[in-house]
Design a protein around this motif. Structure first.
Motif, PDB file in Angstrom:
ATOM      1  N   ILE A  10       0.836  -1.175   0.114  1.00 10.75           N
ATOM      2  CA  ILE A  10      -0.135   0.112   0.014  1.00 10.75           C
ATOM      3  C   ILE A  10       0.932   1.182  -0.062  1.00 10.75           C
ATOM      4  O   ILE A  10       1.696   1.438   0.956  1.00 10.75           O
ATOM      5  N   ASP A  36      -4.176   3.292  -1.967  1.00 14.42           N
ATOM      6  CA  ASP A  36      -4.649   3.794  -0.427  1.00 14.42           C
ATOM      7  C   ASP A  36      -5.360   2.731   0.282  1.00 14.42           C
ATOM      8  O   ASP A  36      -5.676   1.861   0.034  1.00 14.42           O
ATOM      9  N   TYR A  37      -5.587   3.072   1.624  1.00 14.42           N
ATOM     10  CA  TYR A  37      -6.399   2.120   2.326  1.00 14.42           C
ATOM     11  C   TYR A  37      -7.881   1.949   2.051  1.00 14.42           C
ATOM     12  O   TYR A  37      -8.279   1.007   2.254  1.00 14.42           O
ATOM     13  N   ASP A  38      -8.289   3.010   1.369  1.00 14.08           N
ATOM     14  CA  ASP A  38      -9.666   2.757   0.884  1.00 14.08           C
ATOM     15  C   ASP A  38      -9.912   1.608  -0.009  1.00 14.08           C
ATOM     16  O   ASP A  38     -11.010   0.932  -0.118  1.00 14.08           O
ATOM     17  N   PHE A  40      -7.819  -0.815  -0.258  1.00  9.39           N
ATOM     18  CA  PHE A  40      -7.156  -2.141   0.455  1.00  9.39           C
ATOM     19  C   PHE A  40      -8.303  -2.678   1.495  1.00  9.39           C
ATOM     20  O   PHE A  40      -8.452  -3.936   1.309  1.00  9.39           O
ATOM     21  N   PHE A  41      -9.006  -1.936   2.386  1.00 11.70           N
ATOM     22  CA  PHE A  41      -9.697  -2.311   3.516  1.00 11.70           C
ATOM     23  C   PHE A  41     -10.866  -3.218   2.852  1.00 11.70           C
ATOM     24  O   PHE A  41     -11.030  -4.304   3.638  1.00 11.70           O
ATOM     25  N   PRO A  42     -11.531  -2.975   1.645  1.00 10.83           N
ATOM     26  CA  PRO A  42     -12.580  -3.937   1.513  1.00 10.83           C
ATOM     27  C   PRO A  42     -12.043  -5.369   1.170  1.00 10.83           C
ATOM     28  O   PRO A  42     -12.638  -6.161   1.211  1.00 10.83           O
ATOM     29  N   LEU A  44      -9.343  -6.527   2.302  1.00 11.73           N
ATOM     30  CA  LEU A  44      -9.075  -7.325   3.499  1.00 11.73           C
ATOM     31  C   LEU A  44     -10.218  -7.831   4.306  1.00 11.73           C
ATOM     32  O   LEU A  44     -10.266  -8.773   4.919  1.00 11.73           O
ATOM     33  N   ALA A  45     -11.274  -6.920   4.321  1.00  9.81           N
ATOM     34  CA  ALA A  45     -12.480  -7.299   4.840  1.00  9.81           C
ATOM     35  C   ALA A  45     -13.109  -8.522   4.496  1.00  9.81           C
ATOM     36  O   ALA A  45     -13.539  -9.455   5.251  1.00  9.81           O
ATOM     37  N   PRO A  48      -9.933 -11.994   5.310  1.00 10.42           N
ATOM     38  CA  PRO A  48      -8.833 -11.330   6.253  1.00 10.42           C
ATOM     39  C   PRO A  48      -7.531 -12.062   6.447  1.00 10.42           C
ATOM     40  O   PRO A  48      -6.692 -11.574   6.849  1.00 10.42           O
ATOM     41  N   THR A  56       3.275  -1.281   4.030  1.00 10.55           N
ATOM     42  CA  THR A  56       2.493   0.176   3.750  1.00 10.55           C
ATOM     43  C   THR A  56       3.314   1.233   3.956  1.00 10.55           C
ATOM     44  O   THR A  56       4.380   1.139   4.935  1.00 10.55           O
TER      45      THR A  56
END
Length: 64
Positions: A10, A36-38, A40-42, A44-45, A48, A56
């Motif tokens: 990231i 960006d984290y926006d 990445f997070f979906p 990862l969610a 997991p 990062t």
């Protein structure tokens, strides 16, 4: 030799993401890049346990 890993990179700078990706894939690692984290997070969610390692940028532009 280290077993191939699934690695998330990231970084908001495209050049850094590509450089890290190229180096890691040279060693047979599977690399997913995110700007960006926006983004990445979906991912990862949803899965997991999908990454063995997360690299990062600590100072992303829009993160305080």
């Amino acid at each position: 030799m280290v077993a191939a890993m699934n690695i998330a990179v990231i970084d908001d700078l495209y050049l850094f993401r590509k450089l890290i990706e190229e180096q890691l894939t040279t060693y047979a690692h599977q690399v997913s890049t995110f700007s960006d984290y926006d983004a990445f997070f979906p991912v990862l969610a949803q899965a997991p346990d999908s990454f063995d390692l997360i690299i990062t940028d600590l100072y992303l532009e829009h993160i305080d």
